[in-house]
Design an enzyme around this catalytic site. Structure first.
Site, mmCIF file in Angstrom:
data_model
loop_
_atom_site.group_PDB
_atom_site.id
_atom_site.type_symbol
_atom_site.label_atom_id
_atom_site.label_comp_id
_atom_site.label_asym_id
_atom_site.label_seq_id
_atom_site.Cartn_x
_atom_site.Cartn_y
_atom_site.Cartn_z
ATOM 1 N N GLU A 65 0.821 -1.223 0.000
ATOM 2 C CA GLU A 65 0.000 0.000 0.000
ATOM 3 C C GLU A 65 0.849 1.265 0.000
ATOM 4 O OE1 GLU A 65 -0.563 -2.631 1.936
ATOM 5 O OE2 GLU A 65 -2.666 -3.232 1.646
ATOM 6 N N PHE A 127 -12.095 -7.721 13.400
ATOM 7 C CA PHE A 127 -10.982 -8.150 12.550
ATOM 8 C C PHE A 127 -10.604 -7.023 11.579
ATOM 9 C CE2 PHE A 127 -9.500 -10.281 8.574
ATOM 10 C CZ PHE A 127 -8.263 -10.690 9.080
ATOM 11 N N GLN A 128 -9.342 -6.680 11.552
ATOM 12 C CA GLN A 128 -8.787 -5.619 10.698
ATOM 13 C C GLN A 128 -9.442 -4.270 10.944
ATOM 14 O OE1 GLN A 128 -8.572 -7.233 6.638
ATOM 15 N NE2 GLN A 128 -6.520 -7.977 7.152
ATOM 16 N N LYS A 177 -17.801 -1.366 5.501
ATOM 17 C CA LYS A 177 -18.219 -2.349 4.494
ATOM 18 C C LYS A 177 -19.735 -2.347 4.285
ATOM 19 C CE LYS A 177 -17.291 -7.035 2.953
ATOM 20 N NZ LYS A 177 -16.509 -8.256 3.168
ATOM 21 N N MET A 486 23.456 10.020 3.601
ATOM 22 C CA MET A 486 23.238 11.259 4.342
ATOM 23 C C MET A 486 23.469 11.058 5.834
ATOM 24 S SD MET A 486 22.768 14.379 3.933
ATOM 25 C CE MET A 486 21.856 15.090 2.577
HETATM 26 C C1 LIG Z 1 11.651 6.225 6.159
HETATM 27 C C2 LIG Z 1 12.912 6.911 6.547
HETATM 28 N N1 LIG Z 1 13.730 6.346 7.448
HETATM 29 C C3 LIG Z 1 14.880 6.965 7.805
HETATM 30 C C4 LIG Z 1 15.220 8.167 7.260
HETATM 31 C C5 LIG Z 1 16.507 8.878 7.678
HETATM 32 N N2 LIG Z 1 17.414 8.994 6.540
HETATM 33 C C6 LIG Z 1 17.536 10.121 5.804
HETATM 34 S S1 LIG Z 1 18.593 9.959 4.539
HETATM 35 C C7 LIG Z 1 18.963 8.393 4.959
HETATM 36 C C8 LIG Z 1 19.950 7.591 4.156
HETATM 37 C C9 LIG Z 1 19.471 7.294 2.785
HETATM 38 O O1 LIG Z 1 20.361 6.422 2.164
HETATM 39 P P1 LIG Z 1 20.251 6.132 0.621
HETATM 40 O O2 LIG Z 1 18.853 5.832 0.268
HETATM 41 O O3 LIG Z 1 21.259 5.146 0.207
HETATM 42 O O4 LIG Z 1 20.572 7.570 -0.005
HETATM 43 P P2 LIG Z 1 21.986 8.364 0.056
HETATM 44 O O5 LIG Z 1 21.914 9.341 1.182
HETATM 45 O O6 LIG Z 1 23.071 7.364 0.265
HETATM 46 O O7 LIG Z 1 22.068 9.047 -1.259
HETATM 47 C C10 LIG Z 1 18.256 8.005 6.091
HETATM 48 C C11 LIG Z 1 18.355 6.685 6.754
HETATM 49 C C12 LIG Z 1 14.319 8.731 6.339
HETATM 50 N N3 LIG Z 1 14.529 9.916 5.785
HETATM 51 N N4 LIG Z 1 13.186 8.079 5.987
#
Ligand SMILES: Cc1ncc(C[n+]2csc(CCOP(=O)(O)OP(=O)(O)O)c2C)c(N)n1
Ligand SMILES: [Mg+2]
Length: 574
Positions: A65, A127-128, A177, A486
Site C-alpha cells: 500500500e 478483525f482488521q 463495508k 546522508m
Molecule cells: C523512512 C525513513 N527512514 C529513515 C530516514 C533517515 N534517513 C535520511 S537519509 C537516509 C539515508 C538514505 O540512504 P540512501 O537511500 O542510500 O541515499 P543516500 O543518502 O546514500 O544518497 C536516512 C536513513 C528517512 N529519511 N526516511
C-alpha cells in the site's frame, strides 16, 4: 424557492439513481474525471473492488500500500490533478499513513479511500479494525467516516473539493463495508456547500499595492518561489512578473521548476544544501517576497539569523503560514497566480536594483556548485549532470531522500514546472521509485527517471512488479554509495566518525533483482563506462534499472550546519 430552482431540483432528482455505496463511489470517481486509481484490495473494501472489476475503471495494483500512495502522490505532483488511492481497512489503511503524512506536509491533493469494518462492529476491535479517523486526524486536511450510504455522494464531492482547493492536501474517506453494500440514491449534481471552508483566492488589493510600492523603493529585492507557485500553476505569471521587475529568484527545494533553472535571474535553491548565492541573496536582501513557500527550517537555517535586513512580504493561500516562522510586514493571503496577475497589472515602477544584481552575478560566478571528478571513481554529482545532459533537461525526475536527492536538486537544472518530484517536508525514504510510477501515468509520453539511493530503493523495491506488468519505461538510477549516505555524512561531521548502522557490509545484486522482474539491469563501476551506458539506458524503450557505483565518501556541499545561519555556509569552494 423560485420555480426555476424547483424545476432544476426535480430534474436533478430525476437523474438520481438507486445504487450501492460501492457503485456510487466508482461513479463519483468517474464524475471527478479520475483516470487512474492506485490501490490494494482486502476484506473490508471488497465490494468496491467488485465494482472496479465490473466497470473496468483503471486500477493499478501496487505490491504494498505504501507503493500505491506514493504513486498517487507522484501522479498528483506531475498532473496537477488529485491522486486517488484505495486500500482496505486495518493494515492496508495503516500502510498508507506515511504517504498521507507526506502529502499533507508537501500539500499534495489526494483522496484516500480506506475500507472499514461494518458500522455495527466499529469499536469492538473487529478483525482488521484500525481507527483511521483518529490516526489520520493530524495528517489529513480533512477526514470522513461514512456512516450512511445517503451521505456518500456529498462526502466524495466534498473530499475532492477540499483536496484540490485552497492549499491542496490529502482527504481521507473511511468507508465501512456495510455502507458500501447498502443502497441509496446517487445524486452527484448538488453544489458543494461548506460555509466554514472558503479559502481566500483573490488577494486584497491594498496589500498588493504595498508589495508594489516596496519593490519600487527596494535596493535589494529577492523572490523566494516555493511549491505554491506550482500548485497554483503560476509559473508563467512568475516569469512575466520577474521579466517586468527584474527581481532575482531563489527557489525552495519543492519550488524547483517554478522558474527556469537556467535563467540569468535564477540564483538556485536556498537552504541547507542550496547555493551560496541563493542563501546570501536572502541574507542580504532588503525586500523578500515569498510566494507559496513556508519558511521550513531546512530553508531558513537558524531563524535568528534569517534575512535580518529584509522587509518580508509573504504571499500564501494558507493564512496559517503567514508569520508562523518569520515576522511578516506585508501579509498577502491568496492564490499565487491571482497575486502575480495583480502584481503584473499594477505595472509598478521598477526599483533601482542594478548594483544588487551585479553583486549577485559576481557571487554566482565566484561560488558555483562544485565537485572534483578525478580518477575513475564516479562522483555522484557528475552522474546527475550526465543524466541532465542525456535527457536534455526534459525528464521528469523523482528522487528518494538522502544525498542523491540533494545532488539531484543541485545538478539537474529544472526549467519547467512539474518535472521535479521529491519528498520535501517529511523526507520519506521509499518515496521516489513509486512516485515515478505515478509520474509516468501523469505524463505517459515523457521520460521519467527515478534517482534513488541504494538504501531507499530497498524500502519500496517490490513495485518493480508494476514495471514488469505494464512495461512502464521508467529508468531507475540507483546512486550506489553502499551507505545510508546522508546519515554517514552527519556521523562523519557531527558524531566523531562513528558510523553507527549506516554502512552496508553487503548489498543485494541489484541487476539480478531487476532481472528477477524481467527488467533490464545494468551496472556501471567506472567513469569511462558511464556515458555510453547512460545512452543505452535512455535509448532503451522499456524499463531499466542501473546500479551505478559512486564514490562512497562524497559529502553534499555547500552546507549550513545545524544552528548556523544562511550566511555561515561551509564548503562553498573546493
Ligand atoms: C523512512 C525513513 N527512514 C529513515 C530516514 C533517515 N534517513 C535520511 S537519509 C537516509 C539515508 C538514505 O540512504 P540512501 O537511500 O542510500 O541515499 P543516500 O543518502 O546514500 O544518497 C536516512 C536513513 C528517512 N529519511 N526516511
Ligand atoms: Mg546510499
Amino acid at each position: 424557492m423560485s420555480t426555476k430552482l424547483q424545476s432544476m431540483e426535480t430534474e436533478t432528482n430525476a437523474h438520481a439513481k438507486e445504487m450501492s455505496g460501492s457503485s456510487m463511489l466508482i461513479k463519483a470517481l468517474a464524475c471527478e474525471d479520475v483516470d487512474v486509481i492506485f490501490g490494494y484490495p482486502g476484506g473490508a473494501i471488497l465490494p468496491t473492488y467488485d465494482e472496479i472489476y465490473k466497470t473496468g475503471i483503471r486500477h493499478i495494483l501496487a505490491r504494498h500500500e505504501q507503493g500505491a500512495i506514493h504513486a498517487a502522490e507522484g501522479y498528483a505532483r506531475v498532473s496537477g490533478k488529485p491522486g486517488v488511492c484505495i486500500v482496505t481497512s486495518g493494515p492496508g489503511a495503516t500502510n498508507v499513513v506515511t504517504g498521507i503524512a507526506d502529502a499533507m506536509i508537501d500539500s499534495l491533493p489526494l483522496v484516500v479511500i480506506t475500507g472499514q469494518v461494518a458500522t455495527t462492529v466499529i469499536g469492538t476491535d473487529a478483525f482488521q479494525e484500525a481507527d483511521m479517523i483518529g490516526i489520520t486526524m493530524p495528517i489529513t486536511k480533512h477526514n470522513y467516516q461514512v456512516r450512511s450510504v445517503d451521505e456518500l455522494p456529498r462526502i466524495i464531492k466534498e473530499a475532492f473539493h477540499i483536496a484540490t482547493t485552497g492549499r491542496p492536501g490529502p482527504v481521507l474517506i473511511d468507508l465501512p463495508k456495510d455502507v458500501s453494500l447498502a443502497t441509496g440514491l446517487f445524486d452527484y449534481d448538488k453544489e458543494v456547500d461548506l460555509p466554514g471552508y472558503q479559502p481566500t483566492v483573490i488577494p486584497n488589493k491594498l496589500q498588493i499595492r504595498k508589495v508594489v510600492d516596496s519593490v519600487t523603493t527596494a535596493k535589494k529585492p529577492v523572490i523566494l518561489a516555493g511549491a505554491g507557485v506550482l500548485h497554483a500553476k503560476a509559473s508563467e505569471e512568475l516569469a512575466r512578473y520577474v521579466e517586468q521587475q527584474q527581481i532575482p529568484v531563489v527557489n525552495t527545494l519543492l519550488g524547483l521548476g517554478s522558474f527556469p533553472g537556467e535563467d540569468e535571474l535564477h540564483l538556485g535553491m536556498a537552504g541547507m544544501h542550496g547555493t551560496y548565492t541563493a542563501n546570501m541573496a536572502l541574507h542580504e536582501a532588503d525586500l523578500l517576497i515569498s510566494i507559496g513557500a513556508r519558511f521550513d527550517d531546512r530553508l531558513t537555517g537558524n531563524l535568528a539569523h534569517f534575512a535580518p535586513n529584509a522587509k518580508v512580504a509573504h504571499i500564501d493561500i494558507d493564512p496559517a503560514e503567514i508569520g508562523k516562522n518569520v515576522p511578516t510586514e506585508i501579509p498577502v493571503v491568496g492564490d499565487a497566480k491571482e497575486a502575480l496577475k495583480m502584481l503584473i497589472e499594477e505595472q509598478g515602477e521598477r526599483g533601482d536594483h542594478q548594483e544588487w544584481k551585479t553583486w549577485l552575478s559576481g557571487l554566482k560566478e565566484e561560488y558555483p556548485l562544485w565537485y572534483v571528478q578525478d580518477g575513475e571513481t564516479i562522483k555522484p554529482q557528475h552522474l546527475i549532470e550526465k543524466i541532465y545532459e542525456v535527457t536534455k533537461g526534459e525528464a521528469v525526475v523523482t528522487t528518494d531522500v538522502g544525498q542523491h536527492q540533494m545532488w539531484s536538486a543541485q545538478f539537474y537544472k529544472f526549467n519547467h514546472p512539474n518535472q521535479w518530484v521529491t519528498s520535501g517536508g517529511l523526507g520519506t525514504m521509499g518515496f521516489g521509485f513509486p512516485a515515478a510510477i505515478g509520474a509516468q501515468f501523469a505524463k505517459p509520453d515523457k521520460p521519467v527517471v527515478a534517482i534513488i539511493g541504494d538504501a531507499g530503493f530497498q524500502m519500496t523495491a517490490q513495485e518493480l512488479s508494476i514495471l514488469q506488468e505494464l512495461n512502464l519505461p521508467i529508468k531507475i538510477m540507483i546512486v550506489n554509495n553502499a551507505a545510508l549516505g546522508m546519515v554517514r555524512q552527519w556521523q562523519q561531521l557531527f558524531h566523531g566518525e562513528r558510523y553507527s548502522n549506516s554502512l552496508f557490509p553487503i548489498q543485494p545484486n541489484f541487476v539480478k533483482l531487476a532481472e528477477a522482474y524481467d527488467i533490464k539491469g545494468m551496472q556501471v563501476n567506472e567513469l569511462h563506462e558511464l556515458e555510453s551506458a547512460l545512452k543505452e539506458m535512455f535509448d532503451y524503450p522499456g524499463p531499466v534499472l542501473m546500479d551505478c557505483r559512486v564514490a562512497k565518501q562524497e559529502n553534499v556541499y555547500p552546507m549550513i550546519s545545524p544552528g548556523k545561519g544562511q550566511h555561515q555556509m561551509e564548503g562553498v569552494k573546493p
